[in-house]
Every structure is written in structure tokens, then in C-alpha cells.
Design an enzyme around this catalytic site. Sequence first.
Site, PDB file in Angstrom:
ATOM      1  N   ALA A  37      20.090  16.974  74.792  1.00 19.37           N
ATOM      2  CA  ALA A  37      18.373  17.211  75.449  1.00 19.37           C
ATOM      3  C   ALA A  37      18.136  18.920  74.812  1.00 19.37           C
ATOM      4  O   ALA A  37      17.515  20.091  73.416  1.00 19.37           O
ATOM      5  CB  ALA A  37      17.701  17.014  75.757  1.00 19.37           C
ATOM      6  N   GLN A  68      25.487  10.431  83.707  1.00 23.21           N
ATOM      7  CA  GLN A  68      25.329  10.768  82.130  1.00 23.21           C
ATOM      8  C   GLN A  68      24.241  11.344  82.153  1.00 23.21           C
ATOM      9  O   GLN A  68      23.701  11.508  81.223  1.00 23.21           O
ATOM     10  CB  GLN A  68      24.630   8.359  82.604  1.00 23.21           C
ATOM     11  CG  GLN A  68      25.480   7.790  82.010  1.00 23.21           C
ATOM     12  CD  GLN A  68      24.509   6.707  80.862  1.00 23.21           C
ATOM     13  OE1 GLN A  68      25.485   5.759  80.576  1.00 23.21           O
ATOM     14  NE2 GLN A  68      23.481   6.076  81.939  1.00 23.21           N
ATOM     15  N   GLU A 106      25.499  14.960  80.384  1.00 18.62           N
ATOM     16  CA  GLU A 106      25.038  14.889  78.762  1.00 18.62           C
ATOM     17  C   GLU A 106      23.977  14.703  78.622  1.00 18.62           C
ATOM     18  O   GLU A 106      23.951  15.532  76.898  1.00 18.62           O
ATOM     19  CB  GLU A 106      26.760  13.830  78.500  1.00 18.62           C
ATOM     20  CG  GLU A 106      27.734  14.099  78.833  1.00 18.62           C
ATOM     21  CD  GLU A 106      28.953  13.037  78.023  1.00 18.62           C
ATOM     22  OE1 GLU A 106      29.936  12.922  78.656  1.00 18.62           O
ATOM     23  OE2 GLU A 106      27.809  12.152  77.529  1.00 18.62           O
ATOM     24  N   GLU A 107      22.944  13.883  78.969  1.00 20.04           N
ATOM     25  CA  GLU A 107      22.113  13.044  78.479  1.00 20.04           C
ATOM     26  C   GLU A 107      20.900  14.779  78.239  1.00 20.04           C
ATOM     27  O   GLU A 107      20.389  15.159  77.529  1.00 20.04           O
ATOM     28  CB  GLU A 107      21.015  12.980  79.388  1.00 20.04           C
ATOM     29  CG  GLU A 107      20.247  12.708  78.379  1.00 20.04           C
ATOM     30  CD  GLU A 107      18.876  11.004  79.504  1.00 20.04           C
ATOM     31  OE1 GLU A 107      20.028  10.633  80.380  1.00 20.04           O
ATOM     32  OE2 GLU A 107      17.717  11.550  79.898  1.00 20.04           O
ATOM     33  N   ARG A 108      21.246  15.894  79.473  1.00 22.39           N
ATOM     34  CA  ARG A 108      20.429  17.117  79.502  1.00 22.39           C
ATOM     35  C   ARG A 108      21.050  17.937  78.246  1.00 22.39           C
ATOM     36  O   ARG A 108      20.458  19.290  77.423  1.00 22.39           O
ATOM     37  CB  ARG A 108      20.723  17.692  80.878  1.00 22.39           C
ATOM     38  CG  ARG A 108      19.535  16.930  81.786  1.00 22.39           C
ATOM     39  CD  ARG A 108      19.953  16.897  83.055  1.00 22.39           C
ATOM     40  NE  ARG A 108      19.277  15.463  83.654  1.00 22.39           N
ATOM     41  CZ  ARG A 108      18.681  15.295  85.013  1.00 22.39           C
ATOM     42  NH1 ARG A 108      19.795  16.273  85.428  1.00 22.39           N
ATOM     43  NH2 ARG A 108      18.051  14.332  85.429  1.00 22.39           N
TER      44      ARG A 108
END
Lengths: 434, 254
Positions: free
Chosen positions: A297, A289, A292-294
Site C-alpha cells: 500500500a 500477510q 506485505e499488504e502494508r
Amino acid sequence: MALRGGASRLNSLFTSRRFYKFTPRIGVRGLSENVTSKPAAASGPETAADHLIYTQEHFALKESLRKIIDQEINPHVDEWEAQGTFPAHRIFKLLGSAGFLGVNKPVEYGGMGLDFSYSVAVAEELGNVRCGGVPMAIGVQCDMATPALARFGSAELKDEFLLPTIMGDKVACLGVSEVGAGSDVSSIMTKAVRKGDEYVINGGKMWTTNGTQADWMCLLANTSDGPPHKNKSLICLPMNLPGVHVARKIDKLGMWSSDTAEVFFDDVRVPCENVIGQEGMGFTYQMLQFQEERLWAVANVLTTMDNIIQETIQYTRQRKIFKQPVLYHQAVHFRLAELQTEVELLRSLLYRATALYIKGNDVTKLASMAKLKAGRLARELSDSCLQYWGGMGFTSDVQVSRFYRDSRLLSIGAGADEVMLGIISKYMDMVPKK
Amino acid sequence: MSGRVLVGVKRVIDYAVKIRVKPDNSGVVTDGVKHSMNPFCEIAVEEAVKLKEKKLIKEVVAVSCGPQQSQETIRTALAMGADRGIHVEVSGKDYEALGPLQVSKILAALAKKEEAQLVILGKQAIDDDCNQTGQMTAALLDWPQGTFASEVSLEGDKVKVVREIDGGLETIKINTPAVLTADLRLNTPRYATLPNIMKAKKKKVVNMKPADLGVDVATRLEVLRVDEPPQRQAGVKVETVEDLVGKLKETGRI
């Protein structure tokens, strides 16, 4: 009615009872004084034909999302920042109905089934929100609490949690970090002990964005005794279950409009079916996960950085010191040129990583590099720009001071700079093996 | 009745952009400047789509006259719910000289060709502020017109239009086929949702030239010069009413 010049068309729009709610910086369509007619922050080609990863649909998406931001979000940001929270259910429902919360999620569950480049486009456009808190909360809802569920969850689980989250009917949050464990995810202590066909959960989570408003949490907990990377599971936890205590809303340096909670679990019972995918795979899923989160951001902060530079240029152009605009002093415009250069470099890295990712590659190293750079650049940029705003930069009336506070989180949350450096070092094969 | 509505959409410089006059005073700078759909055209599209959703009409056709980039404007209309698009290609010098008269000729020809029941346009474009195209189109077609509409209701083969006029509101009932122009308070245009943006990709946009419709776009107007309005001068503060009257007399204002 004889109204004057360029003001007339905008005047007619102003007098409308509910037309475009203008933010102060758009104002009346006035005439420039020998400045470029390019609108703020138009970096990169306007046409889809030349863009590295975006097509006409990406641009249409951004335009539509921008309207929602300008009309439904930005007019309220100051109020929400002051209140320390924003109406998540209302805003997520709005975005969900317009199809923006499940851009790369499966169509069967209300998603658009598009690739991650569309999520990046959404993240970029959200950078036009006049604070960091609301986009961060939206990011959790659409790209941080749901990727594992979308990929590995059972059909029933997706029906109960993924579908309403994408539609904006349920607010999601992510429960990973704890008081005693942030960067070291493997040392979390929250336990989910199997009793019959239920798990009994005890422990607590910290830094939970959307925590005070969430309907469910994507929870990472220890579900067995075993090696720390193999004994954890992701569980869909309804937040209204007995034993779930939202202990407090945390008072933070920035991201004020995003409610961040500390949550405790006291013998909370949840059916075993609520485990996402395989028991014991939670840690691995969570790591997946993070890529994608990085990237999300990074995409988000790039637009905001563009906007801050443009606003700083506008301010320093009209603010005079020693008889000329601040902007005309070489130290100032050279520094801004430097900062813009770095922003473009980071943008290139983002697009490169995104292009590789949508082709199925593992972009952990590039995503970590981008995140590392984003956190550091945001701090440098907000600091330099704030300096050029002088005394005004130190007040709460301007955007740059809010950005200064909000952007500080980027080097800490979603993987601290030091963790990013560790990952990059590992991928560069420089770390001694255990 | 065909149940078909023709909606005109114009690509204009985005309302938020600061306009700059070209150094040779021949016009305004448009290269590299952000363009979008004229806000009043958005309202027109919204009204047409609403009528379709209420099942009062069957098809919404979006039309734009302009260069290649006008297709983006048509796509936005499609993403809002229009069914198909017609791009009448006009570029270069012809486009720079394109004005309400030529556009109304084109729209009139298309309205006849498509057997439109209604033609809905924005009341004016925010770049030239002409407020002529709707009226000219109606005249060329010899159709009734309901301009500055703030409320539209279809009643059988007639349309009831509430018009915003200087004195207040005027309600008229006109026969169809008719031309309507949208005013600000007619509706609030919807956001193009992402599913509709993706669906718009598959909708048809037909390309044609004005000559195909038998329209000659040669202009009869010549723009001599474009200038910025004079810079706003600073005001003067006075102490008393007598001073004010004195100053006004001095500058010949009274």
C-alpha cells in the site's frame, strides 16, 4: 505530406486506429517554455546501477507494466469510476498473462519466484493508474488474498485456487473484516463448524474488495472454541457455493471503481481440505500477510503522491493570480517542496523495510511505521494540493479531488492508524503487559 | 535461407517527454531525460518475433548503435522475444554526429556478416524523422526494399509487402534477402511479459565497435544550429466574411 515540426510524429501516432491511447496529460510532444525537460515525477536515479533495491529487470518490469496501464487501464478509469466497478476478470487476465500477478509466488503455480522487491516495483508502477480503486483491487488479487495460501496451502489447494488467481482466471477477495470487527480481528464472529469432513459456515464479512466479482474468498473464520488467537483458520471459499450471499455493493466516499461488498454466509458447506495450512493458525497466518499488504500500500501511494505534486506544479504554473503564476508565490512552492521532502523520506523507509524483508527479517515495526506515515501524508498532501487548485480542485474534472477522496481510505483500511501506533508502541516496549 | 532476421532498434527520447533545446542551440537536452525504444522500432521487433512464432524464420537478432545505454534498448527487444543482441558501441562526439548513412553502413556490414534473410527497421526515428536508414541500407546491400510496410507476408523466397503510400496502399512482391521498414499499422507491439523480461537477462548481447565492421563513422554533416519552432501566435477573430477577406489581403496571404 508536409506536417509541421514536433507535432508531425505524434500526429501520425494519433491517427492510428489502435496505437498508444494517449491520456490527456501526455498530449502532443510539445516544446517547453523554459521548464525542466525532466518528465513528471522522475525522482530517484534513472539507472539501475545506483538504485538501492532495483535492478535493470525491475525497471524493465515497470516499463512494461506502464504500457499496460497506459493502454488498457487509464483510458477507461473515468468510465469505471462512474459505473462503480471495473471488469476485474478482464484486467486480471491481462495482467496475469503478462506475469504481473504472481511476481513473488512459486514458479510451480504460475508465479515468477522473485523476491518481494519485485512486488514493490509492481505496486509502485500501479500508482500511475488514474484512480485508487483499480490498484487496490489488483493488490488484493496479487498480494493480499494469496500470501498465506502460497506459503502454507496444500498442493491441491494451490492448484485449485493459487494457480488460476496468478494466471488471472479467478478473481480473489479477502474476507477478514466484519460488521462487528475491523481493527479487532480476534473478535470476528464468523463460525466454521466441523461436520464430518466439511465445515458449515455462518456469519458475514464486510468491506470485501472485489466481493461482487470474486470467484473465491480467502476467509478467516473461527473453527473451534479456544483462545481467540488460536481458534481461527484461513479457508479457501468458492463464492458460488449455496448459502453465499453477496448482499450489496457498498456506496463509498472514494475508490469508486473498486466494488466493495457485504457478504453473508448461510450454512455454507466447504470441504475440510480447503483450510490453508493448519487449523487454528489462521490468525497468525493473517498477521504475516499484513506486512506485505502494508508495504504494498505504501509503495502504491508514493507514486500517486509524486504525480499529484507534479500535476499541481503544472497547474499552478499556468494559473495566474495577482498577475503571476500561483506557483511563484512562495507559500505555494515552499509547501510543495515540504511535501516532496516527506514523500522522499517515506520512500526511503519503504526501500529500507523492503531490503530488510527480502533478506528474511521481520519488518513489522518498519512496515507499520511506513503505513502510518503513508496514510497521514496522503491526507495532508491531497488536502494541500487541492487547496492550490482552488475552485478547480473542488470539481470532479480533476485528478486531485479523486485522490483526495481515494487516499482517505489509507488511514483506515489495511490496518487503521491507531492499530499501527499500537503495533509500534508494542515493538518499542511501551505498552503495559497484561 | 539462413532464417535470420536483423532488427535495428534505436534509443530515442521518450515520446511523452517535452523537448528542450540546449541554451547554446547546439542540440536538444538529453542528459537525465527519459529515453526508450523508438516506437517504429518496437513495431519492427514485433513483426520479426511474429515471423519467428509462425516458424517462418529461425532467429531474431536485435542491433543498436549508440552509447552504453543502448544496451537497455536491446534488452527491451530481447524481452519482446528477440534471441540475441548486437551492440555497436558509438559514444561521445561520434554518437552526436551519428546519422542514417553511418548506421546503414553498419547495418549493411552486419547483414552480410550474419547472413540475414531480412533486415527489418522502423520507417523513421521520432527524434530526427529522417526516414533514410532503411532505404540506404538496401541500396548499400543492393537488396530490394519494402518500405512503409503495413503488412508483410513471406512466400517462399519472396516477400509480399503492402505499403502505405500517399495514394493509398501498394502491394509489391520482392525477393529475399530484403530490407523492410515498418509503418504504424503493421502491428501492435506486445507488452514484454515479466517471464520474458527475466529470460532476457540470460540472452547474449555481443559488443563491438564500428571499426570492427570496417565502417568509418566520420560525419560529413555539421549541425549549425538548433532552434525551437516559433511560438504559436494568437489568432484574430473577425465579424464578417468581408473582414476576413480584407485581413487576408492586408497580411499578403491572398
